[in-house]
Design a protein around this motif. Sequence first.
Motif, PDB file in Angstrom:
ATOM      1  N   ILE A  16      52.839  33.410  -9.816  1.00  0.00           N
ATOM      2  CA  ILE A  16      52.366  32.899  -8.583  1.00  0.00           C
ATOM      3  C   ILE A  16      52.367  33.991  -7.555  1.00  0.00           C
ATOM      4  O   ILE A  16      53.497  34.491  -7.384  1.00  0.00           O
ATOM      5  N   LEU A  17      51.195  34.871  -7.209  1.00  0.00           N
ATOM      6  CA  LEU A  17      51.189  35.721  -6.105  1.00  0.00           C
ATOM      7  C   LEU A  17      51.226  35.632  -4.760  1.00  0.00           C
ATOM      8  O   LEU A  17      51.720  36.266  -4.020  1.00  0.00           O
ATOM      9  N   GLY A  18      50.880  33.891  -4.217  1.00  0.00           N
ATOM     10  CA  GLY A  18      50.987  33.778  -2.924  1.00  0.00           C
ATOM     11  C   GLY A  18      49.919  32.916  -2.640  1.00  0.00           C
ATOM     12  O   GLY A  18      49.307  32.402  -3.557  1.00  0.00           O
ATOM     13  N   LYS A  19      49.638  32.780  -1.382  1.00  0.00           N
ATOM     14  CA  LYS A  19      48.586  31.796  -1.134  1.00  0.00           C
ATOM     15  C   LYS A  19      47.462  32.419   0.013  1.00  0.00           C
ATOM     16  O   LYS A  19      47.803  32.959   1.041  1.00  0.00           O
TER      17      LYS A  19
ATOM     18  N   GLY B  76      43.793  27.416  -2.297  1.00  0.00           N
ATOM     19  CA  GLY B  76      44.287  28.898  -1.953  1.00  0.00           C
ATOM     20  C   GLY B  76      45.558  29.619  -2.577  1.00  0.00           C
ATOM     21  O   GLY B  76      45.840  30.709  -2.462  1.00  0.00           O
ATOM     22  N   GLN B  77      45.912  28.829  -3.577  1.00  0.00           N
ATOM     23  CA  GLN B  77      47.160  29.524  -4.316  1.00  0.00           C
ATOM     24  C   GLN B  77      46.548  30.397  -5.360  1.00  0.00           C
ATOM     25  O   GLN B  77      45.693  30.078  -6.146  1.00  0.00           O
ATOM     26  N   LEU B  78      47.066  31.648  -5.459  1.00  0.00           N
ATOM     27  CA  LEU B  78      46.619  32.676  -6.133  1.00  0.00           C
ATOM     28  C   LEU B  78      47.520  33.070  -7.260  1.00  0.00           C
ATOM     29  O   LEU B  78      48.944  33.141  -6.906  1.00  0.00           O
ATOM     30  N   LEU B  79      47.293  33.065  -8.712  1.00  0.00           N
ATOM     31  CA  LEU B  79      48.264  33.506  -9.595  1.00  0.00           C
ATOM     32  C   LEU B  79      47.587  34.546 -10.554  1.00  0.00           C
ATOM     33  O   LEU B  79      46.491  34.782 -10.619  1.00  0.00           O
ATOM     34  N   ARG B  80      48.449  35.152 -11.382  1.00  0.00           N
ATOM     35  CA  ARG B  80      48.117  35.978 -12.386  1.00  0.00           C
ATOM     36  C   ARG B  80      48.652  35.829 -13.765  1.00  0.00           C
ATOM     37  O   ARG B  80      49.639  35.339 -13.628  1.00  0.00           O
TER      38      ARG B  80
END
Length: 361
Positions: free
Chosen positions: A141-144, A127-131
Motif C-alpha cells: 500500500i503506497l497511500g491514499k 483512493g487507495q493506491l498500491l503496487r
Amino acid sequence: MITRPNRLVLLLLLCLLQFSAAAQKILVNSFDGLFELNGAPGECTLGPSIPYCDNNEGGPISSIALHNDILYFIKGMTLDLYRAVLGSPDQCQLVARLPEDENGLHTQYNALTADLYGNVYALSSSGQLLRYREGDAEPTILGKAPVGSGGDMLYYKGDLYYAGITGDIYKINLENPSVSSKHISVSGFTFIGLISFPSGCDENKVYGVADAYTQSQLVELDLDNKTYSGVVCTLPILALDAASVVEDGRTAGVLLDSVAIEPPCGKRSTGKLQLHAFSATPGPLTFTMDGRSNTTGYFDAVSAGAHAVRISNAIGCAVDTSIVVGNGLSTQFVVSKKNVASCTRPDGELSLSGVTTSYFP
C-alpha cells in the motif's frame, strides 16, 4: 483511376496504418468480453472477442493492464488480481488478493496499469493506491489519493495519471499520493478508461474512454497542455476499461534505460558493456556499436574512449548516443601499515590507496 497526388496520399496512409499495426496493441473490455481495438483511434473498430483465461469464474473483467504480452486483470467486484499470457488462455493464474481499504471495508480497484518494469499499480474507488511486484507475497500500500478512481490510470512521459471519480484527470505523486493534484478539469464526460496510442516514434496520444450509455466515446486528452478536445469516435460497446502496450510510458521508438560498464583495468586492456533499452514495438532490438551488431546489448573487447551506439527496432525507430569508457581502478596500490596487529595486539591499522579514472555513459 488514382492521380499521382492521390497515390502519394494513399501510400502515406498505408505507411501510417502499417506503423500503427506494428507498434500498437490496445485492448478494451466490456460485459461481452475482451476485444482488440483495430486501426487508428479515430476508427473505433473492434476485432472479435479474445480468449484470455480458461478459468472464467468471478464474472467479467472489471479492470485491465497490459505489459508486453502479459495481461493483468481483476474479475468482477472481487479483490483478486490475475495474470494471463495473451494467446495462451491456459496460462492464467491468480497472483494476489488486493487488500481492503484502511477502514477494513471492501473496496473496488477499478484502475490498473503497469510501469516500464512490469510492476502493477492499482487504485481503488476510495483512493487507495498500491503496487504489486511479481513474486511479492502481497501488494504494498503506497497511500491514499485525495480523490478516488473513476476507472483507469496510465503513465505518460514518466508520470502517472488517473481518471478521478469526479471526472477530472489527476497526476499522482508516488512518493506521497495524498498530495496528488488535479491536472485537467473535465466537464461533460465521465472517463471509465484511459488509452495511450503510439503517434510516431517518440510520441503517444492519450484518449479518455467515456461512458455513453450502451456505447463508449473516445475523447482526446492533451496532458502536455492540460486540456481536452471533443469526441473522435464511438465504440459500439459499453467499455469497462482499456489498456495498451504503451500505457507504461514507452513509445513505439527506443528508450535507452541503462548502461553497465566493466572498464579496462590493469593487464586487461579492454572492457565490457551491457546496454538495456525499451520499446513498445514488438520484436527484438538491434544494438550496434563500432560496426558490431547484436540483439542482446552485450559487447566485449571494448577499449577505453568514446563509442557511438545506435539502437533500433523492427519499424525503423532508433536512438543514437555516445558512451565514454574510462580506465578502471589502477593496479598500482600504496599500502600504509601502522601498529601492525599481532596476537597480543589484535587491533592494527592499515590503509589502502589507488588511482581511479571516472567513467560514465
